[in-house]
Design an enzyme around this catalytic site. Structure first.
Site, PDB file in Angstrom:
ATOM      1  N   ARG A 193      11.527  -7.604   5.194  1.00 42.14           N
ATOM      2  CA  ARG A 193      11.574  -6.251   5.579  1.00 42.14           C
ATOM      3  C   ARG A 193      12.343  -5.839   6.789  1.00 42.14           C
ATOM      4  NH1 ARG A 193       6.126  -3.000   5.197  1.00 42.14           N
ATOM      5  NH2 ARG A 193       5.579  -3.610   7.363  1.00 42.14           N
ATOM      6  N   LYS A 219       0.771  -1.240   0.122  1.00 47.51           N
ATOM      7  CA  LYS A 219      -0.036   0.064   0.054  1.00 47.51           C
ATOM      8  C   LYS A 219       1.004   1.391  -0.116  1.00 47.51           C
ATOM      9  CE  LYS A 219      -2.080  -0.730   3.943  1.00 47.51           C
ATOM     10  NZ  LYS A 219      -1.396  -2.241   4.454  1.00 47.51           N
TER      11      LYS A 219
HETATM   12  P1  ADP Z   1       1.568  -2.225   8.492  1.00 46.32           P
HETATM   13  O1  ADP Z   1       0.352  -1.981   7.299  1.00 46.32           O
HETATM   14  O2  ADP Z   1       2.741  -2.903   7.617  1.00 46.32           O
HETATM   15  O3  ADP Z   1       0.973  -3.027   9.455  1.00 46.32           O
HETATM   16  P2  ADP Z   1       1.506   0.516   9.011  1.00 46.32           P
HETATM   17  O4  ADP Z   1       2.485   1.231   8.926  1.00 46.32           O
HETATM   18  O5  ADP Z   1       0.069   0.910   8.286  1.00 46.32           O
HETATM   19  O6  ADP Z   1       2.111  -1.042   8.769  1.00 46.32           O
HETATM   20  O7  ADP Z   1       1.060   0.353  10.683  1.00 46.32           O
HETATM   21  C1  ADP Z   1       1.859   0.089  12.022  1.00 46.32           C
HETATM   22  C2  ADP Z   1       0.974   0.003  12.940  1.00 46.32           C
HETATM   23  O8  ADP Z   1       0.653   1.444  13.303  1.00 46.32           O
HETATM   24  C3  ADP Z   1      -0.294  -0.689  12.995  1.00 46.32           C
HETATM   25  O9  ADP Z   1       0.209  -2.112  13.515  1.00 46.32           O
HETATM   26  C4  ADP Z   1      -1.012  -0.238  14.304  1.00 46.32           C
HETATM   27  O10 ADP Z   1      -0.480  -0.527  15.556  1.00 46.32           O
HETATM   28  C5  ADP Z   1      -0.715   1.292  13.837  1.00 46.32           C
HETATM   29  N1  ADP Z   1      -1.796   1.804  13.097  1.00 46.32           N
HETATM   30  C6  ADP Z   1      -1.714   2.183  11.850  1.00 46.32           C
HETATM   31  N2  ADP Z   1      -2.749   2.696  11.293  1.00 46.32           N
HETATM   32  C7  ADP Z   1      -3.918   2.386  12.203  1.00 46.32           C
HETATM   33  C8  ADP Z   1      -5.290   2.631  12.132  1.00 46.32           C
HETATM   34  N3  ADP Z   1      -5.844   3.052  11.368  1.00 46.32           N
HETATM   35  N4  ADP Z   1      -5.910   2.218  13.191  1.00 46.32           N
HETATM   36  C9  ADP Z   1      -5.220   1.688  14.437  1.00 46.32           C
HETATM   37  N5  ADP Z   1      -4.080   1.411  14.367  1.00 46.32           N
HETATM   38  C10 ADP Z   1      -3.076   1.999  13.293  1.00 46.32           C
END
Ligand code: ADP
Length: 185
Positions: free
Chosen positions: A127, A13
């Protein structure tokens, strides 16, 4: 153009969101990046979020909805935006639907990037060496994938019912996948 990227951790994404952001000159809003910056700067938000993130758990809805609400109030989103990593729960999706109604700028496309579970595990463990993220431990990765299945995967139906879902196969070269995305917009 108001877009959402939906898909499991490791689906690509961020990579694709970045490219679309440059192509259409609209901001990519990654809730993960916003949270990681807050953790890095040790702001009150960062201090609260860190524990959840390290475990691979979701940060509570009220916090994340507040962050997105504030971010979407900034002028650079006037001509469109790309959301990456939000919404991740039904409550977040409903809040976003409500917010976009209030602001009269509907979500136009929800791009769902599909990748098999085995491929995701391989990518995420690979990663870990490259990026050294705190939440790329085996246990946190497993937990993030479980949380995705339970909390986020139901959004696929939510958006399908609204006629917004665009499914993309997330395997192939980065360029090929970008082309597939551009073709459905
Ligand atoms: P990935 O998609 O690789 O898990 P992200 O960078 O999108 O990584 O998110 C990392 C962490 O940030 C998630 O595991 C969560 O703890 C938190 N997080 C990110 N976006 C959200 C969201 N929309 N709601 C709740 N927690 C979130």
């Amino acid at each position: 153009m108001n877009l959402i990227f939906l898909g499991p951790p490791g689906a690509g994404k961020g990579t694709q969101g970045h490219r679309l952001s440059a192509r259409y000159n609209i901001p990519e809003i990654s809730t993960g990046d916003i949270l990681r910056a807050a953790v890095h700067q040790a702001t009150p938000l960062g201090l609260e979020a860190k524990g959840y993130m390290d475990r691979g758990a979701l940060v509570p809805d009220e916090i994340i909805i507040g962050i997105v609400r504030e971010r979407l109030a900034q002028d650079d989103t006037n001509h469109g935006f790309i959301l990456d990593g939000f919404p991740r729960t039904l409550a977040q999706a409903e809040a976003l639907t409500q917010l976009s109604k209030e602001q009269n700028r509907p979500i136009e496309h929800v791009i769902s990037i599909e990748v098999s579970a085995e491929e995701l595990l391989q990518r995420l463990t690979g990663r870990r060496q490259l990026e050294g993220r705190h939440d790329d431990t085996d246990e946190a990765i497993r937990h993030r994938l479980e949380v995705y299945q339970r909390e986020t995967a139901p959004l696929i139906d939510y958006y399908r019912q609204q006629g917004l879902l665009r499914c993309i196969v997330g395997v192939g070269t980065i360029d090929d996948i970008s082309q597939c995305i551009i073709a459905v917009l």
